[in-house]
Design an enzyme around this catalytic site. Structure first.
Site, mmCIF file in Angstrom:
data_model
loop_
_atom_site.group_PDB
_atom_site.id
_atom_site.type_symbol
_atom_site.label_atom_id
_atom_site.label_comp_id
_atom_site.label_asym_id
_atom_site.label_seq_id
_atom_site.Cartn_x
_atom_site.Cartn_y
_atom_site.Cartn_z
ATOM 1 N N GLU A 278 40.061 40.017 57.265
ATOM 2 C CA GLU A 278 38.651 39.448 57.234
ATOM 3 C C GLU A 278 38.576 38.756 58.269
ATOM 4 O OE1 GLU A 278 36.795 39.742 53.007
ATOM 5 O OE2 GLU A 278 37.096 37.766 53.403
ATOM 6 N N HIS A 299 59.755 57.169 51.082
ATOM 7 C CA HIS A 299 59.786 58.387 50.693
ATOM 8 C C HIS A 299 58.199 58.740 50.305
ATOM 9 C CE1 HIS A 299 63.865 59.026 49.437
ATOM 10 N NE2 HIS A 299 63.792 57.593 49.502
ATOM 11 N N LYS A 414 26.824 44.488 50.322
ATOM 12 C CA LYS A 414 26.223 43.791 49.295
ATOM 13 C C LYS A 414 24.906 44.086 49.455
ATOM 14 C CE LYS A 414 29.311 39.823 49.118
ATOM 15 N NZ LYS A 414 29.703 38.426 49.293
HETATM 16 O O1 PA5 Z 1 37.645 35.109 51.862
HETATM 17 C C1 PA5 Z 1 36.543 34.998 51.548
HETATM 18 O O2 PA5 Z 1 35.766 34.191 51.843
HETATM 19 C C2 PA5 Z 1 36.164 36.112 50.825
HETATM 20 O O3 PA5 Z 1 36.793 37.060 50.549
HETATM 21 C C3 PA5 Z 1 35.759 35.466 49.315
HETATM 22 O O4 PA5 Z 1 36.727 34.789 48.831
HETATM 23 C C4 PA5 Z 1 35.110 36.702 48.261
HETATM 24 O O5 PA5 Z 1 33.980 37.496 49.046
HETATM 25 C C5 PA5 Z 1 34.779 36.022 47.153
HETATM 26 O O6 PA5 Z 1 33.625 35.136 47.441
HETATM 27 P P1 PA5 Z 1 33.272 34.100 46.270
HETATM 28 O O7 PA5 Z 1 34.186 33.068 45.958
HETATM 29 O O8 PA5 Z 1 31.903 33.465 46.973
HETATM 30 O O9 PA5 Z 1 32.866 34.775 44.873
#
Ligand code: PA5
Length: 424
Positions: A278, A299, A414
């Site tokens: 990410e 494996h 989303k």
């Molecule tokens: O690293 C990040 O910011 C994301 O992976 C969030 O943790 C994830 O999308 C969850 O978001 P939120 O805490 O707003 O529900």
């Protein structure tokens, strides 16, 4: 504490060529002048966190441990992966702890959610809902379902004692709910993003509930923070690892395979995949993070790693000392022809498996291999290790010239989902 071994990457990096760039980026990180620097709150957090909140976390965890059989953690991505990784790494996969931690909110699967609801039905349980935005659909749906169940079992007022909210300091629906309904609430500072939040209440409350020594965990993170402040590339293992990743990426490797030899580290790899994927996968750039556990995956994926497309390098996390010892005994019949291993420990056998694999993948398969070595797995070393990866990730993303702290691509699915669900 951590050794980054580059002896098997199958070429020589000219670190001198990188040192000036690393120096500049290091200054950028420490001074908060790079892209996304509003989200650098994690950088000094292990030294500056709020002790009162920390004590409150310990108090709430004691209360939950005393009165409940289950803690249901509702969260997705950075809101659950860190605590899940640490709980498995420390407590193992068959924890005998009397409080069971269940994770919800990371899936919309009917059957998964049904199974969790069935498991806790009629039982004493608490909820920790974790969402910085407070609007993540997966988390919100799960929270609504478990909250309804809890309230139907013990009533609305009593439920307020057992619902713990972790969210942004000011914004979002969960903050509003906590303020209006007076639920106990913990804060994820606005300047820390989800995947960099394991040292905040996001990670600490579930960890303390799992009886993990969060003080030692934070001490490890603090030591790591101090050790990894040095801008000197060769004295800073996080920067050295970041440079190796960048170098191999520019050599044409497009996949980094995070390898461990411990099933209890599978979730740690999941956390790593989110952290690096990410943070770096944007603007058409970045290494694709994948993971494997050996011997298990030798494996299944082993054939591809050895002989398949030459797209990847491996980063193997090696823990020198397991927490337990098992020795292979002599057998009078030697029915399995294993007596040549009599008196040898499983640690020894696992190491030889890893050494043999390293030789096969590098020398025959021509797959570069980076080794991250730590002595043992405990709260302190895990705190140290997780902070090390976060620092590596910041440097690595800046070497790629991308913002390590945003995730614009995650919004696309989303928006589509909301449109398809008819959300106004
Ligand atoms: O690293 C990040 O910011 C994301 O992976 C969030 O943790 C994830 O999308 C969850 O978001 P939120 O805490 O707003 O529900």
């Amino acid at each position: 504490m951590i050794n980054v071994n580059d002896e098997h990457i199958l070429s020589k990096i000219n670190y001198k060529e990188y040192s000036e760039k690393v120096l500049k980026i290091s200054e950028m990180i420490e001074n908060g002048t790079g892209a996304g620097s509003d989200y650098l709150g994690w950088l000094n957090y292990p030294a500056s966190y709020d002790q009162n909140e920390f004590n409150e976390i310990l108090k709430c965890a004691q209360k939950i441990r005393k009165s409940c059989e289950f803690l249901v953690v509702c969260g997705i991505g950075g809101s659950y992966l860190g605590s899940r990784a640490v709980i498995d790494s420390i407590n193992g996969l068959n924890s005998k702890d009397k409080l069971k931690i269940l994770f919800l909110g990371q899936t919309l699967s009917t059957d998964y959610i049904y199974d969790v609801l069935e498991t806790i039905k009629g039982k004493k349980f608490a909820i920790n809902v974790i969402s910085k935005s407070g609007t993540t659909t997966e988390t919100a749906i799960s929270f609504r379902l478990v909250k309804d169940l809890l309230e139907s079992q013990i009533g609305k007022e009593a439920s307020k004692e057992l619902i713990f909210i972790t969210t942004d300091a000011k914004n979002g629906l969960l903050r509003k709910l906590a303020d209006e309904q007076h639920y106990p609430v913990f804060t994820l500072p606005s300047n820390i993003g989800g995947r960099y939040s394991v040292f905040t209440a996001v990670g600490l409350l579930p960890l303390a509930c799992a009886n993990i020594d969060i003080k030692a965990f934070m001490d490890g993170a603090k030591k790591s923070m101090e050790d990894l402040k040095t801008p000197s590339l060769l004295a800073n293992p996080a920067y050295k690892y970041a440079v190796i990743r960048d170098y191999l990426y520019r050599q044409g490797k497009s996949v980094e395979l995070f390898v461990n030899c411990e099933p209890r580290l599978v979730q740690l790899s999941e956390w790593l995949k989110q952290l690096f994927g990410e943070s770096e996968g944007k603007d058409g750039k970045g290494l694709f993070p994948a993971s494997a556990t050996f011997s298990t995956d030798l494996h299944s994926l082993g054939q591809f790693i050895q002989d398949g497309s030459k797209i990847l390098f491996e980063t193997v996390l090696r823990i020198q000392n397991p927490n337990h010892e098992i020795v292979i005994n002599e057998n009078a019949d030697n029915f399995d022809e294993l007596n040549y291993l009599k008196g040898k420990s499983l640690k020894f056998v696992n190491e030889k498996m890893a050494d043999g694999t390293l030789e096969a993948h590098t020398q025959t398969g021509n797959v570069p291999n980076v080794i991250i070595e730590i002595e043992s797995l405990n709260e302190f070393s895990l705190g140290y290790l997780l902070y090390f990866y976060m620092k590596t990730c910041a440097m690595s993303a800046y070497l790629l010239e991308v913002n390590p702290f945003n995730q614009p691509g995650v919004e696309v699915y989303k928006k589509n989902m909301f449109r398809l669900l008819g959300k106004k």
